[in-house]
Design a protein around this motif. Structure first.
Motif, PDB file in Angstrom:
ATOM      1  N   VAL A   1       0.828  -1.316  -0.001  1.00 49.48           N
ATOM      2  CA  VAL A   1       0.127  -0.179  -0.043  1.00 49.48           C
ATOM      3  C   VAL A   1       0.884   1.450  -0.077  1.00 49.48           C
ATOM      4  CG1 VAL A   1      -1.784   1.173   1.040  1.00 49.48           C
ATOM      5  CG2 VAL A   1      -1.756  -1.141   1.038  1.00 49.48           C
ATOM      6  N   LEU A   2       1.957   1.407   0.693  1.00 48.22           N
ATOM      7  CA  LEU A   2       2.929   2.385   0.751  1.00 48.22           C
ATOM      8  C   LEU A   2       3.567   2.499  -0.489  1.00 48.22           C
ATOM      9  CD1 LEU A   2       4.303   2.231   4.457  1.00 48.22           C
ATOM     10  CD2 LEU A   2       2.809   3.806   3.615  1.00 48.22           C
ATOM     11  N   ALA A   3       4.044   1.453  -1.239  1.00 48.07           N
ATOM     12  CA  ALA A   3       4.612   1.572  -2.541  1.00 48.07           C
ATOM     13  C   ALA A   3       3.572   2.210  -3.395  1.00 48.07           C
ATOM     14  CB  ALA A   3       5.046   0.137  -2.927  1.00 48.07           C
ATOM     15  N   THR A   4       2.374   1.723  -3.370  1.00 47.89           N
ATOM     16  CA  THR A   4       1.344   2.376  -4.634  1.00 47.89           C
ATOM     17  C   THR A   4       1.319   3.790  -4.149  1.00 47.89           C
ATOM     18  OG1 THR A   4      -0.437   1.596  -3.062  1.00 47.89           O
ATOM     19  CG2 THR A   4       0.094   0.323  -4.835  1.00 47.89           C
ATOM     20  N   MET A   5       1.112   4.245  -2.857  1.00 46.50           N
ATOM     21  CA  MET A   5       0.924   5.676  -2.527  1.00 46.50           C
ATOM     22  C   MET A   5       2.185   6.528  -3.093  1.00 46.50           C
ATOM     23  SD  MET A   5      -0.632   5.276   1.366  1.00 46.50           S
ATOM     24  CE  MET A   5      -0.478   6.908   1.656  1.00 46.50           C
ATOM     25  N   PHE A   6       3.457   6.126  -2.743  1.00 38.26           N
ATOM     26  CA  PHE A   6       4.450   6.720  -3.147  1.00 38.26           C
ATOM     27  C   PHE A   6       4.759   6.764  -4.620  1.00 38.26           C
ATOM     28  CE2 PHE A   6       5.554   6.317   1.131  1.00 38.26           C
ATOM     29  CZ  PHE A   6       6.301   7.706   1.534  1.00 38.26           C
ATOM     30  N   VAL A   7       4.457   5.737  -5.392  1.00 39.84           N
ATOM     31  CA  VAL A   7       4.691   5.727  -6.798  1.00 39.84           C
ATOM     32  C   VAL A   7       3.448   6.702  -7.380  1.00 39.84           C
ATOM     33  CG1 VAL A   7       4.302   4.320  -8.821  1.00 39.84           C
ATOM     34  CG2 VAL A   7       5.607   3.587  -6.983  1.00 39.84           C
ATOM     35  N   ALA A   8       2.426   6.641  -6.882  1.00 36.99           N
ATOM     36  CA  ALA A   8       1.471   7.448  -7.423  1.00 36.99           C
ATOM     37  C   ALA A   8       1.761   8.953  -7.128  1.00 36.99           C
ATOM     38  CB  ALA A   8      -0.013   7.187  -6.454  1.00 36.99           C
ATOM     39  N   VAL A   9       2.219   9.431  -6.202  1.00 36.48           N
ATOM     40  CA  VAL A   9       2.911  10.886  -5.997  1.00 36.48           C
ATOM     41  C   VAL A   9       3.757  11.221  -6.914  1.00 36.48           C
ATOM     42  CG1 VAL A   9       3.849  12.331  -4.370  1.00 36.48           C
ATOM     43  CG2 VAL A   9       2.087  10.985  -3.718  1.00 36.48           C
ATOM     44  N   LEU A  10       4.723  10.166  -7.122  1.00 31.80           N
ATOM     45  CA  LEU A  10       5.866  10.549  -8.095  1.00 31.80           C
ATOM     46  C   LEU A  10       5.442  10.741  -9.538  1.00 31.80           C
ATOM     47  CD1 LEU A  10       8.663   8.502  -6.365  1.00 31.80           C
ATOM     48  CD2 LEU A  10       8.360  11.110  -6.182  1.00 31.80           C
ATOM     49  N   LEU A  11       4.522   9.722  -9.978  1.00 34.99           N
ATOM     50  CA  LEU A  11       4.061   9.527 -11.274  1.00 34.99           C
ATOM     51  C   LEU A  11       3.210  10.783 -11.618  1.00 34.99           C
ATOM     52  CD1 LEU A  11       3.292   5.906 -11.928  1.00 34.99           C
ATOM     53  CD2 LEU A  11       4.899   7.199 -12.986  1.00 34.99           C
ATOM     54  N   ASN A  12       2.578  11.393 -10.714  1.00 38.38           N
ATOM     55  CA  ASN A  12       1.601  12.414 -11.020  1.00 38.38           C
ATOM     56  C   ASN A  12       2.516  13.607 -11.397  1.00 38.38           C
ATOM     57  OD1 ASN A  12      -1.167  13.878 -10.592  1.00 38.38           O
ATOM     58  ND2 ASN A  12       0.110  15.176  -9.117  1.00 38.38           N
ATOM     59  N   GLY A  13       3.489  13.899 -10.724  1.00 37.37           N
ATOM     60  CA  GLY A  13       4.420  15.043 -11.214  1.00 37.37           C
ATOM     61  C   GLY A  13       4.908  14.792 -12.640  1.00 37.37           C
ATOM     62  N   LEU A  14       5.148  13.443 -13.062  1.00 38.29           N
ATOM     63  CA  LEU A  14       5.731  13.135 -14.211  1.00 38.29           C
ATOM     64  C   LEU A  14       4.603  13.382 -15.283  1.00 38.29           C
ATOM     65  CD1 LEU A  14       7.676  12.082 -16.231  1.00 38.29           C
ATOM     66  CD2 LEU A  14       6.979   9.622 -15.574  1.00 38.29           C
ATOM     67  N   ILE A  15       3.425  12.880 -15.141  1.00 38.46           N
ATOM     68  CA  ILE A  15       2.342  13.196 -15.934  1.00 38.46           C
ATOM     69  C   ILE A  15       1.930  14.610 -16.121  1.00 38.46           C
ATOM     70  CG2 ILE A  15      -0.111  12.515 -16.130  1.00 38.46           C
ATOM     71  CD1 ILE A  15       0.393   9.894 -15.078  1.00 38.46           C
ATOM     72  N   SER A  16       2.111  15.344 -15.122  1.00 38.26           N
ATOM     73  CA  SER A  16       1.724  16.680 -15.126  1.00 38.26           C
ATOM     74  C   SER A  16       2.504  17.217 -16.158  1.00 38.26           C
ATOM     75  CB  SER A  16       1.566  17.291 -13.701  1.00 38.26           C
ATOM     76  OG  SER A  16       0.579  16.792 -12.744  1.00 38.26           O
ATOM     77  N   VAL A  17       3.940  17.109 -15.930  1.00 32.41           N
ATOM     78  CA  VAL A  17       4.900  17.703 -16.783  1.00 32.41           C
ATOM     79  C   VAL A  17       4.885  17.180 -18.241  1.00 32.41           C
ATOM     80  CG1 VAL A  17       7.311  18.034 -17.447  1.00 32.41           C
ATOM     81  CG2 VAL A  17       6.453  18.116 -14.989  1.00 32.41           C
ATOM     82  N   VAL A  18       4.499  16.035 -18.381  1.00 35.86           N
ATOM     83  CA  VAL A  18       4.583  15.349 -19.836  1.00 35.86           C
ATOM     84  C   VAL A  18       3.290  15.967 -20.416  1.00 35.86           C
ATOM     85  CG1 VAL A  18       4.405  13.411 -21.174  1.00 35.86           C
ATOM     86  CG2 VAL A  18       5.933  13.493 -19.413  1.00 35.86           C
ATOM     87  N   GLY A  19       2.117  15.869 -19.869  1.00 32.49           N
ATOM     88  CA  GLY A  19       0.996  16.238 -20.273  1.00 32.49           C
ATOM     89  C   GLY A  19       0.679  17.797 -20.839  1.00 32.49           C
ATOM     90  N   THR A  20       1.578  18.665 -19.816  1.00 34.37           N
ATOM     91  CA  THR A  20       1.490  19.919 -20.258  1.00 34.37           C
ATOM     92  C   THR A  20       2.227  20.356 -21.449  1.00 34.37           C
ATOM     93  OG1 THR A  20       1.503  20.649 -17.726  1.00 34.37           O
ATOM     94  CG2 THR A  20       2.185  22.253 -19.089  1.00 34.37           C
ATOM     95  N   LEU A  21       3.506  19.418 -21.478  1.00 32.58           N
ATOM     96  CA  LEU A  21       4.231  19.818 -22.741  1.00 32.58           C
ATOM     97  C   LEU A  21       3.541  19.408 -23.928  1.00 32.58           C
ATOM     98  CD1 LEU A  21       7.697  18.550 -21.461  1.00 32.58           C
ATOM     99  CD2 LEU A  21       6.915  21.004 -22.012  1.00 32.58           C
ATOM    100  N   GLY A  22       2.794  18.476 -23.992  1.00 31.85           N
ATOM    101  CA  GLY A  22       1.935  17.691 -25.029  1.00 31.85           C
ATOM    102  C   GLY A  22       0.799  18.781 -25.464  1.00 31.85           C
ATOM    103  N   GLY A  23       0.294  19.278 -24.386  1.00 33.58           N
ATOM    104  CA  GLY A  23      -0.760  20.296 -24.671  1.00 33.58           C
ATOM    105  C   GLY A  23      -0.023  21.469 -25.259  1.00 33.58           C
ATOM    106  N   TYR A  24       1.105  22.115 -24.726  1.00 38.56           N
ATOM    107  CA  TYR A  24       1.680  23.059 -25.304  1.00 38.56           C
ATOM    108  C   TYR A  24       1.890  22.973 -26.782  1.00 38.56           C
ATOM    109  CZ  TYR A  24       5.285  26.505 -26.025  1.00 38.56           C
ATOM    110  OH  TYR A  24       6.240  27.437 -26.621  1.00 38.56           O
ATOM    111  N   PHE A  25       2.722  21.848 -27.137  1.00 41.78           N
ATOM    112  CA  PHE A  25       2.990  21.352 -28.376  1.00 41.78           C
ATOM    113  C   PHE A  25       1.911  21.390 -29.480  1.00 41.78           C
ATOM    114  CE2 PHE A  25       3.626  18.442 -31.852  1.00 41.78           C
ATOM    115  CZ  PHE A  25       4.752  18.679 -32.425  1.00 41.78           C
ATOM    116  N   PHE A  26       0.830  20.865 -28.953  1.00 41.42           N
ATOM    117  CA  PHE A  26      -0.339  20.833 -29.998  1.00 41.42           C
ATOM    118  C   PHE A  26      -1.071  22.213 -30.049  1.00 41.42           C
ATOM    119  CE2 PHE A  26       0.248  16.075 -29.491  1.00 41.42           C
ATOM    120  CZ  PHE A  26      -0.125  15.695 -30.669  1.00 41.42           C
ATOM    121  N   ASN A  27      -1.133  22.924 -28.983  1.00 39.32           N
ATOM    122  CA  ASN A  27      -1.665  24.142 -29.243  1.00 39.32           C
ATOM    123  C   ASN A  27      -1.142  25.122 -29.751  1.00 39.32           C
ATOM    124  OD1 ASN A  27      -1.873  26.986 -27.530  1.00 39.32           O
ATOM    125  ND2 ASN A  27      -3.836  26.178 -27.911  1.00 39.32           N
TER     126      ASN A  27
END
Length: 284
Positions: free
Chosen positions: A167-193
Motif C-alpha cells: 500500500v505504501l509503495a502504491t501511494m509513493f509511486v502515485a505521488v511521483l508519477l503524478n508529477g511526471l504526468i503533469s509535466v508530460v501532459g503540459t508539454l503535450g498540450g503546449y505542443f499541440f496548441n
C-alpha cells in the motif's frame, strides 16, 4: 435339541405420535446486506493498514521491491497516455476558446485541467490496472496456497508483513508519477496548441501564470496520494479474500480493478467539490 426362541417383530410406531420438532432454519443474510458487509470489511482493512504503518518492524526490503516493481510497470504507460490526454484537452479547450474569443486563456485552462483532473486519474487508473492487479494476484495466490494462514500460525501478521509495504509503495509511486504526468501532459498540450492550433507561446505561458496557483499542485498531489491508497487497499482486500480457488483469484483481480475505478471517480468528485469550496479562484 435346542428350542428356537421366537423373535418378536418390532411394533410399528404410533401414527398419532407428535412429530419431532426441527430446529428453526437459520436465515441466510439477504443480498442487500452483502455489499454493506463487504464495505465494512474494506474499511476495517484500511483502518488496520493505517495502524500497522506506524508499528515496528517495518519491512523496508519488501517496500523497496514493491516500489520498484510498480514504478517499472507504470512509468512508460503513464508517459505514453499523458501525451494524447494533454493533447485532447488542449485541442478541445483551444477550440472552445476560439469560439468564445478568449484564445489567450487556452494555456491556463488546459494546464489546470491536466494538473487537477487528468493527471491524478491517469495515475490511479494505471496503478490499479497494472500494479493493483499484480498485488491482488500475488496475495490471492498466497491465500489459496494457505501461506497466509501459515504466517498467522507462526505469529506473523500478513497485513504488516505483506499489505503495508504494498500500500505504501502504491501511494509513493502515485505521488511521483503524478508529477511526471503533469509535466508530460503540459508539454503535450503546449505542443499541440502552439503547432496545430497556431497559438502564441507567450500567451500560453502567461495565461497559465495568470490563472494557476500553488494550491492547484497541492490538490493534485493529495488526490494522487489518496488514489494510490485506495488502489492498494482494494487490491489487497480482494487478494486476501478470493473465492473458489485459482478461478476465484482471477475473478478477484477483475473485481479489484472495477471497484477501484468506481471509487476513484466518486472520491475525485468529492475532493474536487471540497477544493473548489475551500480555495478561491485566483484573482477572485
Amino acid at each position: 435339541m435346542t428350542a428356537e426362541i421366537p423373535v418378536r417383530p418390532p411394533e410399528p410406531a404410533a401414527t398419532d405420535a407428535a412429530p419431532a420438532k426441527r430446529p428453526p432454519a437459520r436465515r441466510e443474510p439477504t443480498r442487500l446486506l452483502a455489499p454493506l458487509r463487504e464495505t465494512g470489511k474494506l474499511f476495517a482493512l484500511a483502518l488496520s493498514v493505517t495502524r500497522a504503518i506506524f508499528r515496528r518492524p517495518f519491512q523496508v526490503r519488501e517496500f523497496i521491491e514493491q516500489f520498484w516493481f510498480i514504478a517499472s510497470v507504470t512509468i512508460l504507460p503513464s508517459a505514453l497516455v499523458s501525451i494524447p490526454f494533454g493533447a485532447v484537452i488542449a485541442l478541445q479547450v483551444g477550440s472552445l476558446t476560439q469560439q468564445l474569443g478568449a484564445q489567450s486563456f487556452t494555456g491556463g485552462a488546459s494546464v489546470l485541467a491536466v494538473i487537477q483532473q487528468a493527471s491524478p486519474l491517469i495515475v490511479a487508473l494505471l496503478i490499479s490496472g497494472a500494479g493493483g492487479s499484480a498485488i491482488c494476484a500475488d496475495l490471492g495466490s498466497r491465500k489459496i496456497r494457505e501461506e497466509l494462514d501459515a504466517m498467522e500460525v507462526m505469529g506473523v501478521s500478513p497485513i504488516q508483513r505483506l499489505v503495508v509495504p504494498r500500500v505504501l509503495a502504491t501511494m509513493f509511486v502515485a505521488v511521483l508519477l503524478n508529477g511526471l504526468i503533469s509535466v508530460v501532459g503540459t508539454l503535450g498540450g503546449y505542443f499541440f496548441n502552439v503547432i496545430m492550433q497556431h497559438g502564441t507561446p507567450g500567451a500560453y505561458l502567461a495565461s497559465f501564470s495568470a490563472l494557476a496557483q500553488l494550491p492547484d499542485l497541492y490538490i493534485s498531489e493529495v488526490k494522487a496520494l489518496i488514489f494510490g491508497f485506495i488502489a492498494g487497499i482494494v487490491a489487497a482486500y480482494r487478494g486476501l479474500n478470493p473465492r473458489g480457488g485459482p478461478k476465484g483469484v482471477g475473478d478477484a483481480v477483475n473485481q479489484s480493478v472495477v471497484i477501484t475505478f468506481m471509487l476513484l471517480f466518486f472520491v475525485n468528485m468529492i475532493l474536487t467539490a471540497i477544493y473548489l469550496q475551500i480555495v478561491p479562484a485566483k484573482g477572485s
